[in-house]
Scaffold this motif. Structure first.
Motif, mmCIF file in Angstrom:
data_model
loop_
_atom_site.group_PDB
_atom_site.id
_atom_site.type_symbol
_atom_site.label_atom_id
_atom_site.label_comp_id
_atom_site.label_asym_id
_atom_site.label_seq_id
_atom_site.Cartn_x
_atom_site.Cartn_y
_atom_site.Cartn_z
ATOM 1 N N ASP A 1 -1.813 13.980 2.064
ATOM 2 C CA ASP A 1 -2.663 13.911 3.256
ATOM 3 C C ASP A 1 -2.227 12.700 4.075
ATOM 4 O OD1 ASP A 1 -4.623 13.888 5.156
ATOM 5 O OD2 ASP A 1 -6.310 13.598 3.758
ATOM 6 N N LEU A 2 -1.714 12.944 5.268
ATOM 7 C CA LEU A 2 -1.225 11.850 6.108
ATOM 8 C C LEU A 2 -2.347 10.942 6.600
ATOM 9 C CD1 LEU A 2 1.568 13.570 8.238
ATOM 10 C CD2 LEU A 2 1.739 12.349 6.063
ATOM 11 N N ALA A 3 -3.579 11.386 6.420
ATOM 12 C CA ALA A 3 -4.703 10.516 6.772
ATOM 13 C C ALA A 3 -4.869 9.397 5.747
ATOM 14 C CB ALA A 3 -5.991 11.326 6.864
ATOM 15 N N LYS A 4 -4.264 9.582 4.563
ATOM 16 C CA LYS A 4 -4.422 8.607 3.487
ATOM 17 C C LYS A 4 -3.096 8.020 3.004
ATOM 18 C CE LYS A 4 -8.527 11.041 1.766
ATOM 19 N NZ LYS A 4 -9.127 11.779 0.621
ATOM 20 N N ALA A 5 -2.002 8.755 3.176
ATOM 21 C CA ALA A 5 -0.714 8.327 2.631
ATOM 22 C C ALA A 5 -0.129 7.160 3.417
ATOM 23 C CB ALA A 5 0.270 9.495 2.637
ATOM 24 N N ALA A 6 0.581 6.287 2.695
ATOM 25 C CA ALA A 6 1.323 5.186 3.315
ATOM 26 C C ALA A 6 2.739 5.215 2.754
ATOM 27 C CB ALA A 6 0.653 3.850 3.016
ATOM 28 N N PHE B 1 7.264 16.741 7.210
ATOM 29 C CA PHE B 1 7.988 16.932 5.956
ATOM 30 C C PHE B 1 9.210 17.801 6.222
ATOM 31 C CE2 PHE B 1 8.944 18.747 1.806
ATOM 32 C CZ PHE B 1 8.875 17.614 0.995
ATOM 33 N N ASP B 2 10.388 17.259 5.911
ATOM 34 C CA ASP B 2 11.632 17.985 6.101
ATOM 35 C C ASP B 2 11.911 18.782 4.822
ATOM 36 O OD1 ASP B 2 14.452 18.668 6.108
ATOM 37 O OD2 ASP B 2 14.685 17.264 7.780
ATOM 38 N N THR B 3 11.727 20.092 4.893
ATOM 39 C CA THR B 3 11.871 20.924 3.688
ATOM 40 C C THR B 3 13.310 20.954 3.189
ATOM 41 O OG1 THR B 3 12.100 22.870 5.124
ATOM 42 C CG2 THR B 3 9.911 22.383 4.261
ATOM 43 N N ARG B 4 14.249 20.823 4.085
ATOM 44 C CA ARG B 4 15.654 20.849 3.678
ATOM 45 C C ARG B 4 16.007 19.591 2.883
ATOM 46 N NH1 ARG B 4 20.865 21.838 7.705
ATOM 47 N NH2 ARG B 4 22.476 21.761 6.068
ATOM 48 N N ALA B 5 15.522 18.450 3.349
ATOM 49 C CA ALA B 5 15.806 17.196 2.652
ATOM 50 C C ALA B 5 14.825 16.948 1.514
ATOM 51 C CB ALA B 5 15.752 16.025 3.641
ATOM 52 N N GLY B 6 13.677 17.654 1.560
ATOM 53 C CA GLY B 6 12.647 17.427 0.543
ATOM 54 C C GLY B 6 12.007 16.057 0.675
ATOM 55 N N ARG B 7 11.904 15.579 1.925
ATOM 56 C CA ARG B 7 11.401 14.215 2.175
ATOM 57 C C ARG B 7 10.528 14.201 3.424
ATOM 58 N NH1 ARG B 7 12.853 10.431 -1.595
ATOM 59 N NH2 ARG B 7 13.240 8.821 -0.034
ATOM 60 N N TRP B 8 9.608 13.251 3.454
ATOM 61 C CA TRP B 8 8.897 12.977 4.693
ATOM 62 C C TRP B 8 9.830 12.180 5.603
ATOM 63 C CZ3 TRP B 8 4.483 15.016 6.442
ATOM 64 C CH2 TRP B 8 3.640 15.643 5.518
ATOM 65 N N VAL B 9 9.843 12.537 6.872
ATOM 66 C CA VAL B 9 10.727 11.871 7.825
ATOM 67 C C VAL B 9 9.967 11.508 9.094
ATOM 68 C CG1 VAL B 9 12.813 13.013 6.979
ATOM 69 C CG2 VAL B 9 11.503 14.058 8.856
ATOM 70 N N ALA C 1 0.818 -1.212 0.000
ATOM 71 C CA ALA C 1 0.000 0.000 0.000
ATOM 72 C C ALA C 1 0.849 1.258 0.000
ATOM 73 C CB ALA C 1 -0.933 0.003 1.213
ATOM 74 N N ALA C 2 2.171 1.091 0.166
ATOM 75 C CA ALA C 2 3.042 2.243 0.266
ATOM 76 C C ALA C 2 3.181 2.942 -1.084
ATOM 77 C CB ALA C 2 4.413 1.820 0.779
ATOM 78 N N ASP C 3 3.217 4.275 -1.032
ATOM 79 C CA ASP C 3 3.364 5.081 -2.236
ATOM 80 C C ASP C 3 4.724 5.760 -2.177
ATOM 81 O OD1 ASP C 3 3.183 6.729 -4.397
ATOM 82 O OD2 ASP C 3 1.552 7.964 -3.625
ATOM 83 N N THR C 4 5.682 5.231 -2.949
ATOM 84 C CA THR C 4 7.023 5.811 -2.910
ATOM 85 C C THR C 4 7.027 7.237 -3.439
ATOM 86 O OG1 THR C 4 7.483 4.810 -5.067
ATOM 87 C CG2 THR C 4 8.162 3.576 -3.123
ATOM 88 N N GLY C 5 6.084 7.579 -4.317
ATOM 89 C CA GLY C 5 6.014 8.934 -4.845
ATOM 90 C C GLY C 5 5.591 9.947 -3.806
ATOM 91 N N ALA C 6 4.909 9.485 -2.754
ATOM 92 C CA ALA C 6 4.432 10.400 -1.720
ATOM 93 C C ALA C 6 5.552 10.896 -0.826
ATOM 94 C CB ALA C 6 3.367 9.704 -0.866
ATOM 95 N N VAL C 7 6.682 10.183 -0.819
ATOM 96 C CA VAL C 7 7.771 10.524 0.095
ATOM 97 C C VAL C 7 8.277 11.941 -0.144
ATOM 98 C CG1 VAL C 7 10.118 9.918 0.796
ATOM 99 C CG2 VAL C 7 8.454 8.115 0.360
#
Length: 238
Positions: A97-102, A130-138, A85-91
């Protein structure tokens, strides 16, 4: 009556032939009684013989392969749990929306990384941001041992530790328990109170109360913080 030399020789020959016949008869009797018939198999030797090259040993069903070890900067594979169910593009998408993202790296896996990095520490804070410096969810995980605290940032896509800070705390650590009230359940309660998309969440203790703090986007650049105490499960605006 006198016996000629020729007769004596003939008698000797007959005696020798007769003795040979008797000996052959005795050998035949011994062979038929003491050995197995041609083509038969001896049960004892058959039972003690080793398996043929095509036989296999029974499998025990035990997997003796070593468990993967985790170290600083390493990656934990996403594995079967939750990876479908994980969405690598969402990273790398700050607006999900963290209510829906995996994400490929689940909360449990992030905690496993933190426990390896901070052996013996008590986990005092959990969060997803979301870490704006890394551009990634952490995943943000704090752990404390005595008065020493370590704050980790774990990439939600790879499981790598991409940041961390050290701090000193004066109080004894208090552990958070995300299983008593899961992030999913807390988010559901928060969005039922304030409709919108979830931008981030944190679980920690505040004034002795274990609670979730959830930021909800309500439209445009507007956001609303909602608090959900773990013990009551009642969402309130902050």
């Amino acid at each position: 009556m006198a016996v000629s030399t020729k007769q004596k020789r003939l008698g000797a020959v007959v005696t020798v032939v007769a003795a040979g016949a008797i000996g052959l008869t005795g050998c035949g009797s011994s062979s038929s009684g003491g050995s197995s018939p041609a083509g038969s198999t001896d049960p004892a030797s058959s039972a003690s013989s080793s398996p043929t090259s095509g036989s296999t040993s029974p499998r025990t069903g035990v997997d003796d392969s070593p468990l993967p070890q985790v170290s600083h900067g390493s990656t934990i594979p996403a594995g079967p749990s939750g990876s479908s169910a994980a969405d690598t593009g969402a990273v790398g998408n700050a607006g999900v929306d963290l209510a829906k993202a995996a994400f490929p790296v689940t909360l449990d896996r992030a905690i496993a990384v933190a426990r390896t990095e901070l052996a013996g520490g008590t986990i005092t804070k959990l969060g997803l941001d979301f870490d704006t410096r890394a551009g990634r969810w952490v995943w943000e995980v704090d752990a404390q041992k005595g008065t020493k605290q370590r704050e980790l940032k774990i990439d939600a896509g790879t499981g790598k530790v991409i940041g961390g800070e050290h701090d000193d705390e004066s109080s004894e650590p208090r552990a958070v328990d995300p299983k008593k009230l899961t992030p999913e359940a807390a988010i559901k309660k928060a969005t039922a109170l304030v409709p919108g998309t979830v931008a981030e969440w944190t679980l920690h203790h505040d004034d002795g109360v274990q609670r979730y703090e959830i930021e909800i986007r309500t439209g445009g650049s507007d956001t609303q913080d909602v608090v959900v105490p773990v013990d009551t499960g009642k969402a309130v605006r902050d």
